[in-house]
Design a protein around this motif. Sequence first.
Motif, PDB file in Angstrom:
ATOM      1  N   ILE A 188      30.427  34.367  39.780  1.00 22.72           N
ATOM      2  CA  ILE A 188      31.133  35.072  38.704  1.00 22.72           C
ATOM      3  C   ILE A 188      31.304  36.537  39.089  1.00 22.72           C
ATOM      4  O   ILE A 188      32.396  37.110  38.979  1.00 22.72           O
ATOM      5  N   THR A 189      30.172  37.135  39.528  1.00 25.37           N
ATOM      6  CA  THR A 189      30.241  38.546  39.898  1.00 25.37           C
ATOM      7  C   THR A 189      31.308  38.768  40.960  1.00 25.37           C
ATOM      8  O   THR A 189      32.115  39.691  40.876  1.00 25.37           O
ATOM      9  N   LYS A 190      31.306  37.880  41.960  1.00 32.15           N
ATOM     10  CA  LYS A 190      32.270  38.071  43.043  1.00 32.15           C
ATOM     11  C   LYS A 190      33.696  37.918  42.533  1.00 32.15           C
ATOM     12  O   LYS A 190      34.571  38.703  42.884  1.00 32.15           O
ATOM     13  N   SER A 191      33.929  36.904  41.696  1.00 31.03           N
ATOM     14  CA  SER A 191      35.294  36.719  41.180  1.00 31.03           C
ATOM     15  C   SER A 191      35.760  37.962  40.428  1.00 31.03           C
ATOM     16  O   SER A 191      36.878  38.436  40.598  1.00 31.03           O
ATOM     17  N   ILE A 192      34.885  38.474  39.575  1.00 30.87           N
ATOM     18  CA  ILE A 192      35.273  39.658  38.792  1.00 30.87           C
ATOM     19  C   ILE A 192      35.551  40.819  39.721  1.00 30.87           C
ATOM     20  O   ILE A 192      36.520  41.577  39.539  1.00 30.87           O
ATOM     21  N   GLU A 193      34.691  40.959  40.743  1.00 26.22           N
ATOM     22  CA  GLU A 193      34.928  42.055  41.686  1.00 26.22           C
ATOM     23  C   GLU A 193      36.260  41.888  42.395  1.00 26.22           C
ATOM     24  O   GLU A 193      36.996  42.856  42.614  1.00 26.22           O
ATOM     25  N   ASP A 194      36.596  40.632  42.752  1.00 28.28           N
ATOM     26  CA  ASP A 194      37.889  40.388  43.392  1.00 28.28           C
ATOM     27  C   ASP A 194      39.026  40.791  42.473  1.00 28.28           C
ATOM     28  O   ASP A 194      40.018  41.382  42.903  1.00 28.28           O
ATOM     29  N   VAL A 195      38.899  40.438  41.205  1.00 30.98           N
ATOM     30  CA  VAL A 195      39.947  40.812  40.257  1.00 30.98           C
ATOM     31  C   VAL A 195      40.043  42.332  40.165  1.00 30.98           C
ATOM     32  O   VAL A 195      41.127  42.906  40.152  1.00 30.98           O
ATOM     33  N   THR A 196      38.887  42.984  40.097  1.00 29.00           N
ATOM     34  CA  THR A 196      38.888  44.460  40.026  1.00 29.00           C
ATOM     35  C   THR A 196      39.549  45.059  41.250  1.00 29.00           C
ATOM     36  O   THR A 196      40.334  45.999  41.153  1.00 29.00           O
ATOM     37  N   ASP A 197      39.205  44.501  42.416  1.00 27.11           N
ATOM     38  CA  ASP A 197      39.768  45.054  43.641  1.00 27.11           C
ATOM     39  C   ASP A 197      41.223  44.700  43.797  1.00 27.11           C
ATOM     40  O   ASP A 197      41.904  45.239  44.665  1.00 27.11           O
ATOM     41  N   GLY A 198      41.675  43.756  42.991  1.00 27.54           N
ATOM     42  CA  GLY A 198      43.083  43.419  43.052  1.00 27.54           C
ATOM     43  C   GLY A 198      43.389  42.243  43.950  1.00 27.54           C
ATOM     44  O   GLY A 198      44.541  41.900  44.134  1.00 27.54           O
ATOM     45  N   ASP A 239      44.727  37.880  41.149  1.00 30.50           N
ATOM     46  CA  ASP A 239      45.394  38.190  39.903  1.00 30.50           C
ATOM     47  C   ASP A 239      45.259  37.088  38.889  1.00 30.50           C
ATOM     48  O   ASP A 239      45.537  37.276  37.725  1.00 30.50           O
ATOM     49  N   GLU A 240      44.852  35.933  39.352  1.00 26.65           N
ATOM     50  CA  GLU A 240      44.765  34.784  38.461  1.00 26.65           C
ATOM     51  C   GLU A 240      43.517  34.881  37.610  1.00 26.65           C
ATOM     52  O   GLU A 240      42.691  35.771  37.756  1.00 26.65           O
ATOM     53  N   GLU A 241      43.387  33.890  36.783  1.00 23.86           N
ATOM     54  CA  GLU A 241      42.170  33.823  35.993  1.00 23.86           C
ATOM     55  C   GLU A 241      41.009  33.430  36.898  1.00 23.86           C
ATOM     56  O   GLU A 241      41.198  32.838  37.941  1.00 23.86           O
ATOM     57  N   ILE A 242      39.791  33.760  36.433  1.00 22.98           N
ATOM     58  CA  ILE A 242      38.614  33.314  37.180  1.00 22.98           C
ATOM     59  C   ILE A 242      38.058  32.062  36.507  1.00 22.98           C
ATOM     60  O   ILE A 242      38.253  31.847  35.303  1.00 22.98           O
ATOM     61  N   SER A 243      37.411  31.237  37.320  1.00 25.07           N
ATOM     62  CA  SER A 243      36.866  29.998  36.756  1.00 25.07           C
ATOM     63  C   SER A 243      35.605  29.596  37.503  1.00 25.07           C
ATOM     64  O   SER A 243      35.656  29.335  38.701  1.00 25.07           O
ATOM     65  N   VAL A 244      34.470  29.618  36.816  1.00 24.70           N
ATOM     66  CA  VAL A 244      33.221  29.114  37.401  1.00 24.70           C
ATOM     67  C   VAL A 244      32.686  28.096  36.413  1.00 24.70           C
ATOM     68  O   VAL A 244      32.028  28.431  35.436  1.00 24.70           O
ATOM     69  N   PHE A 286      36.079  36.217  29.742  1.00 30.11           N
ATOM     70  CA  PHE A 286      36.604  37.222  30.662  1.00 30.11           C
ATOM     71  C   PHE A 286      38.112  37.090  30.806  1.00 30.11           C
ATOM     72  O   PHE A 286      38.848  38.083  30.812  1.00 30.11           O
ATOM     73  N   ASN A 287      38.587  35.866  30.940  1.00 29.89           N
ATOM     74  CA  ASN A 287      40.025  35.659  31.080  1.00 29.89           C
ATOM     75  C   ASN A 287      40.773  36.143  29.854  1.00 29.89           C
ATOM     76  O   ASN A 287      41.843  36.745  29.961  1.00 29.89           O
ATOM     77  N   LYS A 288      40.198  35.875  28.682  1.00 25.52           N
ATOM     78  CA  LYS A 288      40.855  36.338  27.439  1.00 25.52           C
ATOM     79  C   LYS A 288      40.960  37.851  27.466  1.00 25.52           C
ATOM     80  O   LYS A 288      42.000  38.429  27.131  1.00 25.52           O
ATOM     81  N   MET A 289      39.868  38.484  27.838  1.00 25.68           N
ATOM     82  CA  MET A 289      39.869  39.941  27.879  1.00 25.68           C
ATOM     83  C   MET A 289      40.904  40.430  28.880  1.00 25.68           C
ATOM     84  O   MET A 289      41.635  41.399  28.629  1.00 25.68           O
ATOM     85  N   LEU A 290      40.968  39.731  30.019  1.00 32.21           N
ATOM     86  CA  LEU A 290      41.919  40.092  31.057  1.00 32.21           C
ATOM     87  C   LEU A 290      43.343  40.031  30.530  1.00 32.21           C
ATOM     88  O   LEU A 290      44.138  40.971  30.724  1.00 32.21           O
ATOM     89  N   SER A 291      43.705  38.943  29.817  1.00 27.34           N
ATOM     90  CA  SER A 291      45.089  38.822  29.345  1.00 27.34           C
ATOM     91  C   SER A 291      45.357  39.848  28.262  1.00 27.34           C
ATOM     92  O   SER A 291      46.442  40.409  28.188  1.00 27.34           O
ATOM     93  N   ARG A 292      44.321  40.119  27.444  1.00 22.67           N
ATOM     94  CA  ARG A 292      44.528  41.145  26.426  1.00 22.67           C
ATOM     95  C   ARG A 292      44.767  42.493  27.077  1.00 22.67           C
ATOM     96  O   ARG A 292      45.641  43.264  26.656  1.00 22.67           O
TER      97      ARG A 292
END
Lengths: 313, 475
Positions: free
Chosen positions: B205-215, B218-223, B236-242
Motif C-alpha cells: 500500500i505504502t509503495k502504491s501511494i508513493e508511486d501515485v505521489t511521484d506520478g 495515475d490509476e487507482e491503487i488496489s491491494v 484512498f481511491n475515493k480521496m484521489l478522485s475527489r
Amino acid sequence: MKKTIKRTAVFLSAALLLCIHVMASQPEEEGKEITLYRINSAENALEAVAYMPAETTTSEMAEELVQLFDKKGEDANGNPILPDEVRIASWSVTEEGVLELHFTADYKEMAGTREILVRAGTVKTFMQVPDVTGVSFLIGEDPLMTQRGGEVGVMTGDSFVELFSSDRESYRYDTFTLYFTDKSGENLVPETRRVYYRSSIPKMRVALEQLAKGPIDKGHYPTIPDSTKLNTVILSDKVCYADFDRAFTDQALALEPQIPLYSVVNTLIANTEAEKVEISIAGNAEAKLGDDIELYNYYQWNEDLLNEPREEE
Amino acid sequence: MRKQKGFPFFKSLRFRIQVILIILGIVPTVIVGMAIINNYEDKAIANRSAAVKRQCGILCNLLIQENYLNDSSSQVVNSKLELLSNIYNGRILLIDRDFKIVKDTYGADTGKILLSPMVSACFRGEEASRYDKSGEYLEMALPVKSPDVKTLQGVMLITVSAEEIRSTIRELEQKALLFLAGVIVISIILGYVLARVLVEPLYRITKSIEDVTDGYQDEEISVQDYTETAQITDAFNKMLSRMRVLDESRQEFVSNVSHELKTPMTSMKVLADSLVGQQGLPEELYQDFLQDITMEIDRENKIITDLLSLVKMNKKASDINITRVSVNKLLEDIMKRLRPIAALRKIDLFLDSFRPVEADVDEVKFTLAISNLVENGIKYNVDEGWVRVTLDSDHKDFFVTVADSGLGIPEDSIDRIFERFYRVDKSHSREIGGTGLGLAITRDAIAMHHGTIKVSSKEGEGTTFAVRIPLSYIR
C-alpha cells in the motif's frame, strides 16, 4: 634496607602489644554461654535460646536455672518449658553427679506430648551445668514412672532423639571402623573414625562412602577408587547386598582384587548386623573382579588378611 | 523489507506480531509443561503414600497381634520390617506410648526417647504426612492399632525414599526444557516469517501511494489481500478522485478568472486604440468612448471586488465576525438601498417580517449574501414585476426567502447556478451586468454561518431562494 628493618620492628612491636592486651583482658574465669531450651509456640518442638548464666559453679548455676524455670507469666522470656501449675519444689545433686529434680504433683497432669518435651528440654538444659552427669525426675519423693509402670531413671542428652518436621536435616555422630590397606597392598588395616552425617542415611552406606573417600591415618592407603558410587545397599536376613557402579571395576586401583573385595566385606560386617556380603556391579551379580574372583558368592569376614602385620615403615 | 528512516523498528507491526507469536508459543508451553509435571508429582506421591499406608496398616495389625511394642523379638515382624524398609528404601521407627523408640530399622536410635512433631500429632489423633522435595523423601506417621485393639498403642514413623519419583520428575523437566527450547526456536523463526508475510501487503500500500505521489501511477491503487487493505485502498481511491475533481474545478476557476478579467481589458484596449489611432475626432466621440471605458473599468473593479470577497470567504472561519443583530433591521437596510435600482424598472420590493428575529450573524457577509439574492431577483425580472422577501423563525433557526416574478431558471441549469462564473444565458450577460460570482459568494457566506440555501424555479414564472440559518453560531 634500613627503612624496611625499621618498619618491620614497628609492626612487630605493635602486634606484640596487641597480643598482650588481648590476653590481659581475658578474665580469669569467663562464664560460657549455654543453650536454654524452651517450647515453641505450636507446642510441638523445642526452641534453643542462647543464655549467659551469671553463676559458674555447679550448685549456684543449678539454682539460677531452677529459678529461671520457675518464672512464669510475665516474668518469663518466651514460652517457659514448665506449664504454669508445675514448679520445681527442690533439687539436689548426688555423689555421682546426678541432678535430682523434685517437681510438684501437678506434673502428672501434663499431656503426654507436652511432658516429653518438658523432659527433653529440662534434661538438655541442666546437662550443661558443670559436673552434672545425668538428670532424674521425681514427683514429690517418688521417681517418675513410664506409662507402662517402669522407672524413667537417669536421663542424659543422648537419651533423646529429635526429628525435625521441617526442611532442616537432622545430623548424628557415629563411630565407624573402616578397613584400608597398608603400603604393601597385601594386608587390611582397620581405622576408626567418627563421622557426622545426615540421619536419613543408613550406616552401611555411610561406611562405604567413607571407604571410598580414603584413609586419614598415616601409613594407610585407599582400597577402592574415590570415584566409586554406591548404587544401592540393602540388608536382609543378615546378608548385605551392595551394588556399585562400573567405576568399581573400571577404575580399580592397582591392587590384588581380593584387597578391595574384603575391604568392602569386612567394613560392612564390622559396622552392621550383616554376617555375609554379596557384591554386584551395576546390577550384575555375576560379574568378575580381576580374572579369578567371581562376585556371585556370599563373602564372609576375612580374618587372614588382617593377621599378617608387617613392620611399620 | 526496507526500514524507513526515522521510523523505529520497535514500533512496527512486524516486530509486534513477532513478539506476540513468540510469547504465544512460549507461554502456553511453559504453563502446560509445569502443570503436567506438578500434576504427575502430586499423583505419584499420593499413590506412593497410599500404597505405604496400606502396607503399614497391615503390618500394624501384625504388631498388635505379636505384642511387638512390648517384646520386639518376633522374627516374623522383624523380617517383615526389614523387607518393607528395603523395598521402600527408607527407615522405619516404632514408637510406644512413652515416646520410646522400640525398633529402628537403621539400628541407630533404639531405646531413646523421640521428640518429633509428627509423632506428637499422630498421638493426638491427627493425620501426619510430609513430602520433603529437596531431601527427596516422604515421611508418614501411622497409628499402631488394629480392628481388635482400636486404641492407639504406638506410632510407626516411616520415611520412604521419593528418589525415583524425583528423578523421573527431573527427567521430565529436562525433556520439557528441551521441548521449550525447540518451541522457542520454532516460535522465533515462525514469528519472523509469519510477521513478514502478514505485514507485506501494508508495505505494498505504502509503495502504491508513493508511486501515485511521484506520478508513476495515475490509476487507482488496489491491494486486495485483506478486507482492511481493500478498505484502505478504496478510501484512498475515493480521496484521489475527489482531489482530481477539486483540481479540475480549480483549473477551471483559474481559466474563468483569467477570461473574465481579460474581457474588460480587451474592450478597453479596443476603445483606446481606436481613439489613439485617429486625429481630429469630435469631442462627443471622445466623451462617448471614455464613458464606455469607464464602464468597463467599473466592471473590472466589481469583478475584482467580488473575487476578493470570494477568496476571503474561502479562507478558514477565523475571519468570521459574529455579532448579535436584529435580522429585521438588516433586511430593511438592504431593501432601502436597492429600492432605487428596482424603481428604475418599476419593480416592486416587499418585505414581510412575521416576527422579530435576533440572531448571531456576521453582518457584512450576511448582508452581502442576501443583497446578491435580491439584486438577482431584480436583474432577472420583467419590468413592473415584483420581488418579495420574507423573514420567519422557529426556536432553532431563522428563515429568509427571496422570491421574484422573473425569467426563471431552466431545469438543466438549476444545479449549476451556484458555480462560479456560471451564467444561464451567456449571450445576454453583458446587458444584464454582474460577474457571475454572486450566487457563489452567497452560498459560501451562508455556509460560513452553517446554514443552507435551496432554490426552486419555473421558467417564465419566477424563482424562489430559501435560506435557513441557525439562530446561535457554534464554531
